[in-house]
Scaffold this motif. Structure first.
Motif, PDB file in Angstrom:
ATOM      1  N   THR A  14      -0.940  -5.361  -5.627  1.00 34.68           N
ATOM      2  CA  THR A  14      -0.271  -4.915  -4.665  1.00 34.68           C
ATOM      3  C   THR A  14      -1.309  -4.184  -3.643  1.00 34.68           C
ATOM      4  O   THR A  14      -1.204  -3.412  -2.993  1.00 34.68           O
ATOM      5  CB  THR A  14       0.141  -3.322  -5.376  1.00 34.68           C
ATOM      6  OG1 THR A  14      -0.962  -2.922  -6.673  1.00 34.68           O
ATOM      7  CG2 THR A  14       1.431  -4.172  -6.803  1.00 34.68           C
ATOM      8  N   SER A  15      -2.762  -4.756  -3.692  1.00 34.76           N
ATOM      9  CA  SER A  15      -3.714  -4.672  -3.072  1.00 34.76           C
ATOM     10  C   SER A  15      -3.329  -4.499  -1.329  1.00 34.76           C
ATOM     11  O   SER A  15      -3.869  -4.428  -0.877  1.00 34.76           O
ATOM     12  CB  SER A  15      -4.693  -5.809  -2.902  1.00 34.76           C
ATOM     13  OG  SER A  15      -4.650  -7.019  -2.768  1.00 34.76           O
ATOM     14  N   GLY A  16      -2.220  -5.508  -1.293  1.00 38.34           N
ATOM     15  CA  GLY A  16      -1.778  -5.201   0.890  1.00 38.34           C
ATOM     16  C   GLY A  16      -1.135  -4.512   0.737  1.00 38.34           C
ATOM     17  O   GLY A  16      -0.542  -4.117   1.737  1.00 38.34           O
ATOM     18  N   PHE A  17      -0.345  -3.551  -0.423  1.00 39.91           N
ATOM     19  CA  PHE A  17       0.878  -2.206  -0.070  1.00 39.91           C
ATOM     20  C   PHE A  17      -0.095  -1.378  -1.137  1.00 39.91           C
ATOM     21  O   PHE A  17       0.343  -0.320  -0.750  1.00 39.91           O
ATOM     22  CB  PHE A  17       1.849  -2.604  -0.722  1.00 39.91           C
ATOM     23  CG  PHE A  17       2.543  -3.967  -0.028  1.00 39.91           C
ATOM     24  CD1 PHE A  17       3.229  -3.190   0.902  1.00 39.91           C
ATOM     25  CD2 PHE A  17       2.287  -5.274  -0.819  1.00 39.91           C
ATOM     26  CE1 PHE A  17       3.881  -5.014   1.577  1.00 39.91           C
ATOM     27  CE2 PHE A  17       3.299  -6.382  -0.076  1.00 39.91           C
ATOM     28  CZ  PHE A  17       3.655  -6.169   1.224  1.00 39.91           C
ATOM     29  N   ASP A  18      -1.388  -1.059  -1.258  1.00 35.28           N
ATOM     30  CA  ASP A  18      -1.759   0.020  -1.965  1.00 35.28           C
ATOM     31  C   ASP A  18      -1.780   1.146   0.000  1.00 35.28           C
ATOM     32  O   ASP A  18      -1.874   2.524  -0.880  1.00 35.28           O
ATOM     33  CB  ASP A  18      -3.721  -0.157  -2.328  1.00 35.28           C
ATOM     34  CG  ASP A  18      -3.436  -0.901  -3.048  1.00 35.28           C
ATOM     35  OD1 ASP A  18      -2.186  -0.825  -4.775  1.00 35.28           O
ATOM     36  OD2 ASP A  18      -4.699  -0.936  -3.780  1.00 35.28           O
ATOM     37  N   TRP A  19      -1.454   0.707   0.932  1.00 34.89           N
ATOM     38  CA  TRP A  19      -1.170   2.114   1.365  1.00 34.89           C
ATOM     39  C   TRP A  19      -0.290   2.639   0.824  1.00 34.89           C
ATOM     40  O   TRP A  19       0.027   4.064   1.310  1.00 34.89           O
ATOM     41  CB  TRP A  19      -1.397   2.227   3.187  1.00 34.89           C
ATOM     42  CG  TRP A  19      -0.430   0.717   3.776  1.00 34.89           C
ATOM     43  CD1 TRP A  19      -0.561  -0.676   3.250  1.00 34.89           C
ATOM     44  CD2 TRP A  19       1.653   0.925   3.776  1.00 34.89           C
ATOM     45  NE1 TRP A  19       0.319  -1.034   3.576  1.00 34.89           N
ATOM     46  CE2 TRP A  19       0.941  -0.287   3.561  1.00 34.89           C
ATOM     47  CE3 TRP A  19       1.924   1.997   3.648  1.00 34.89           C
ATOM     48  CZ2 TRP A  19       2.618  -0.586   4.521  1.00 34.89           C
ATOM     49  CZ3 TRP A  19       2.984   2.167   4.282  1.00 34.89           C
ATOM     50  CH2 TRP A  19       3.462   0.983   4.177  1.00 34.89           C
ATOM     51  N   VAL A  20       0.564   2.500   0.666  1.00 35.68           N
ATOM     52  CA  VAL A  20       2.101   3.435   0.515  1.00 35.68           C
ATOM     53  C   VAL A  20       2.420   3.968  -0.655  1.00 35.68           C
ATOM     54  O   VAL A  20       2.729   4.856   0.023  1.00 35.68           O
ATOM     55  CB  VAL A  20       2.776   2.445  -0.706  1.00 35.68           C
ATOM     56  CG1 VAL A  20       4.409   2.587  -1.214  1.00 35.68           C
ATOM     57  CG2 VAL A  20       3.214   0.552   0.594  1.00 35.68           C
ATOM     58  N   PRO A  21       1.328   4.445  -1.573  1.00 33.83           N
ATOM     59  CA  PRO A  21       1.556   5.909  -2.379  1.00 33.83           C
ATOM     60  C   PRO A  21       0.357   6.986  -1.585  1.00 33.83           C
ATOM     61  O   PRO A  21       0.688   8.099  -1.405  1.00 33.83           O
ATOM     62  CB  PRO A  21       0.846   5.530  -3.860  1.00 33.83           C
ATOM     63  CG  PRO A  21       0.511   4.162  -3.468  1.00 33.83           C
ATOM     64  CD  PRO A  21       0.298   3.109  -2.139  1.00 33.83           C
TER      65      PRO A  21
ATOM     66  N   TYR B  65       4.870   1.508 -11.029  1.00 35.59           N
ATOM     67  CA  TYR B  65       5.025   0.812 -11.933  1.00 35.59           C
ATOM     68  C   TYR B  65       4.630  -0.971 -11.938  1.00 35.59           C
ATOM     69  O   TYR B  65       4.493  -1.927 -12.415  1.00 35.59           O
ATOM     70  CB  TYR B  65       7.070   0.482 -12.632  1.00 35.59           C
ATOM     71  CG  TYR B  65       7.719  -0.149 -13.422  1.00 35.59           C
ATOM     72  CD1 TYR B  65       7.471   0.012 -14.615  1.00 35.59           C
ATOM     73  CD2 TYR B  65       8.619  -0.932 -12.718  1.00 35.59           C
ATOM     74  CE1 TYR B  65       7.588  -0.379 -15.547  1.00 35.59           C
ATOM     75  CE2 TYR B  65       8.799  -1.644 -14.026  1.00 35.59           C
ATOM     76  CZ  TYR B  65       8.635  -1.503 -15.005  1.00 35.59           C
ATOM     77  OH  TYR B  65       9.690  -2.354 -16.211  1.00 35.59           O
ATOM     78  N   LEU B  66       4.826  -1.441 -10.634  1.00 32.73           N
ATOM     79  CA  LEU B  66       4.638  -3.284 -10.036  1.00 32.73           C
ATOM     80  C   LEU B  66       3.586  -3.377 -10.266  1.00 32.73           C
ATOM     81  O   LEU B  66       2.750  -4.599 -10.715  1.00 32.73           O
ATOM     82  CB  LEU B  66       4.894  -3.254  -8.999  1.00 32.73           C
ATOM     83  CG  LEU B  66       6.857  -3.168  -8.035  1.00 32.73           C
ATOM     84  CD1 LEU B  66       7.125  -3.570  -6.716  1.00 32.73           C
ATOM     85  CD2 LEU B  66       7.155  -4.376  -8.762  1.00 32.73           C
TER      86      LEU B  66
ATOM     87  N   GLY C  85       1.123  -6.100 -13.248  1.00 31.40           N
ATOM     88  CA  GLY C  85       0.316  -6.939 -13.446  1.00 31.40           C
ATOM     89  C   GLY C  85       0.397  -7.435 -11.726  1.00 31.40           C
ATOM     90  O   GLY C  85      -0.039  -8.157 -11.183  1.00 31.40           O
ATOM     91  N   TYR C  86       1.313  -7.203 -10.894  1.00 33.09           N
ATOM     92  CA  TYR C  86       1.319  -7.255  -9.607  1.00 33.09           C
ATOM     93  C   TYR C  86       0.048  -7.577  -8.799  1.00 33.09           C
ATOM     94  O   TYR C  86      -0.019  -7.200  -8.781  1.00 33.09           O
ATOM     95  CB  TYR C  86       3.148  -7.173  -9.099  1.00 33.09           C
ATOM     96  CG  TYR C  86       4.207  -7.852  -9.494  1.00 33.09           C
ATOM     97  CD1 TYR C  86       4.951  -9.254  -9.122  1.00 33.09           C
ATOM     98  CD2 TYR C  86       4.784  -6.684 -10.987  1.00 33.09           C
ATOM     99  CE1 TYR C  86       5.861  -9.508  -9.903  1.00 33.09           C
ATOM    100  CE2 TYR C  86       6.048  -7.506 -11.847  1.00 33.09           C
ATOM    101  CZ  TYR C  86       6.395  -8.979 -10.866  1.00 33.09           C
ATOM    102  OH  TYR C  86       7.492  -9.576 -11.305  1.00 33.09           O
TER     103      TYR C  86
ATOM    104  N   MET D 158       6.338   5.923  -4.785  1.00 34.10           N
ATOM    105  CA  MET D 158       5.252   5.866  -5.184  1.00 34.10           C
ATOM    106  C   MET D 158       5.812   5.300  -6.708  1.00 34.10           C
ATOM    107  O   MET D 158       4.872   4.742  -7.414  1.00 34.10           O
ATOM    108  CB  MET D 158       5.142   7.108  -5.110  1.00 34.10           C
ATOM    109  CG  MET D 158       4.283   7.947  -3.959  1.00 34.10           C
ATOM    110  SD  MET D 158       3.972   9.550  -3.944  1.00 34.10           S
ATOM    111  CE  MET D 158       2.573   9.879  -5.446  1.00 34.10           C
ATOM    112  N   GLY D 159       6.739   5.848  -7.450  1.00 34.84           N
ATOM    113  CA  GLY D 159       6.791   5.138  -9.060  1.00 34.84           C
ATOM    114  C   GLY D 159       7.258   3.846  -8.991  1.00 34.84           C
ATOM    115  O   GLY D 159       6.122   3.432  -9.676  1.00 34.84           O
TER     116      GLY D 159
END
Length: 465
Positions: free
Chosen positions: A358-365, A350-351, A355-356, A345-346
């Motif tokens: 992360t829209s494709g990985f917003d399910w990760v948190p 941080y990414l 400014g990276y 999650m951290g």
């Protein structure tokens, strides 16, 4: 190994006493949906919608009430008995729920939540002792996990009721649990250990016969087993102190600084610090924020219900495994899993801050947060209370547990209040990374210092410390 019939009254007592912990769990979960009503433009409060500061005060005062209730009910448990102390927990639990529908301003809500916190102090201060003193070695672990299991069931109950009813109706419905607890628990005997400590051997034998379900069976074998267990309850912890002019019922400073007691207290301190320092309980108060940050389309209420279900399932797993895998292994796996989840999650946060995309990985948190709660319910949020009750010597068990639970409530209040402040200063990803570091330290501490207590008698546990 005891048969099902031998332990059925132990299960019954553990279920009945934990009815009130369902009520306290509902106090913890009540704010999730209720704050949506109370902070809206249609807030029924005469002072208008709750502000962010009001919500922080209403949420955090539960821990302050827990600290006060822990001291008061632990003192009562030592002076008047575990049963009497738990029966008195009904009063603040019921009054807190009854006051909520009549609240007209934040101060009224704070008062109601303070009373609910007092009940929680009694729940976590007395129930682990009550359970440890009545249970046989073979079921002590399972019965000890009922506390957090029923507490999380109460959280889920509040989430579900909050989806269908307004905050006042939820309070009226949940208030019936206090009455149910009073009716069911009234007929349970005091623990044999406390009765023997109070020089009441006949009452202790009666209570032991009840909890071992041998009241009407008089075979020689069972009678010898009963007498052996009574002898263990009667035996002094330190034979060198067994003198005619020493009152073994009086707890002194020497009892706390004895090597076994000192080590047990230090292990307990490490466990309660890990329990709150991992941040799982504090982060539960920000479930909606974490789901929102991930871009989830779920409503806050639905998200909270999902979180509640995850916790209950995790607790059920812990209850199933605690007498198979053992306490230490579950605590270790739990701490390591929390560390990994929070690190994930951290890193994601941080990414995103850098400014990276992360829209494709917003399910990760969401996935990491859900896994964190699931694995936390296996051990670090569930088992410290059981282990503490098992490793504390009987003479200082009540007072020692009171001290450790008091520290836990202070840590809980501190983390809940600091989390939003530190998040504003450093970002939520930095705070979660700190929690991850604490979880790693907790795993190392458990691996090095926490003893395995599965299936061992209290005498064996103390001898191995």
């Amino acid at each position: 190994m005891s048969s099902t019939g031998d332990v059925k009254f132990q299960y019954l007592a553990a279920i009945f006493v934990n009815i009130v912990s369902i009520s306290f769990g509902a106090y913890c979960g009540w704010t999730s949906s209720s704050f949506l009503d109370l902070s809206s433009d249609e807030s029924p409060l005469e002072t208008g919608p709750l502000t962010d500061q009001d919500k922080g005060n209403v949420a955090a005062v539960l821990c302050l009430g827990g600290l006060v209730g822990n001291v008061f009910f632990a003192w009562m448990a030592e002076r008047c008995g575990r049963k009497i102390s738990m029966l008195w927990v009904t009063l603040p639990s019921l009054l807190g729920w009854v006051l909520i529908p009549f609240a007209r301003n934040p101060t009224h809500l704070i008062g109601a939540r303070f009373l609910g916190g007092m009940a929680g102090g009694g729940v976590f201060g007395v129930i682990p002792i009550y359970t440890a003193e009545l249970a046989e070695d073979s079921v002590r672990g399972i019965l000890g996990t009922f506390l957090v299991l029923t507490c999380n069931a109460g959280v889920l109950l509040a989430f579900v009721l909050g989806y269908f009813f307004n905050y006042a109706t939820v309070a009226w419905i949940v208030s019936t649990l206090s009455i149910l607890f009073l009716v069911c628990f009234w007929f349970m005997p005091e623990t044999p250990q406390h009765l023997m400590n109070r020089q009441k051997p006949q009452e202790a034998e009666h209570a032991l016969r009840y909890y071992r379900n041998i009241r009407s069976r008089q075979s020689k074998e069972l009678s010898e087993e009963l007498q052996l267990e009574l002898h263990k309850l009667r035996a002094p912890e330190n034979p060198e102190k067994c003198c005619d002019d020493v009152d073994d019922s009086v707890v002194t400073w020497a009892d706390f600084v004895a090597p076994t007691s000192r080590k047990a207290l230090l292990i307990g301190l490490g466990l309660v610090t890990s329990n709150q320092g991992c941040g799982c309980f504090a982060m539960l108060n920000y479930t909606a924020f974490i789901f929102d940050e991930s871009g989830s389309s779920l409503s806050p209420t639905i998200a909270a219900i999902i979180v509640g279900i995850i916790q209950v399932v995790g607790n059920i797993v812990a209850t199933t495994l605690v007498e198979r895998a053992g306490r230490k292994l579950l605590l270790l796996i739990s701490a390591a899993g929390i560390c990994l989840s929070q690190a994930t999650m951290g890193a994601h946060g941080y990414l995103k801050t850098l400014g990276y995309d992360t829209s494709g990985f917003d399910w990760v948190p969401v996935a990491a947060f859900s896994f964190m709660l699931f694995i936390a319910s296996w051990g670090l949020l569930t088992l410290p209370f059981l282990v503490i009750a098992e490793i504390l010597p009987p003479k200082i068990r009540s007072t020692g547990n009171m001290i450790l639970m008091g520290i836990m409530w202070l840590l809980s209040m501190t983390t809940i209040k600091l989390l939003p402040l530190l998040s504003t200063m450093w970002g939520i990803h930095a705070v979660i990374s700190i929690f991850s570091s604490v979880s790693l330290c907790a795993a190392l501490f458990i691996a090095r210092f926490v003893p395995e207590t599965k299936g061992k008698t209290i005498e064996t546990i103390l001898a191995n410390l």
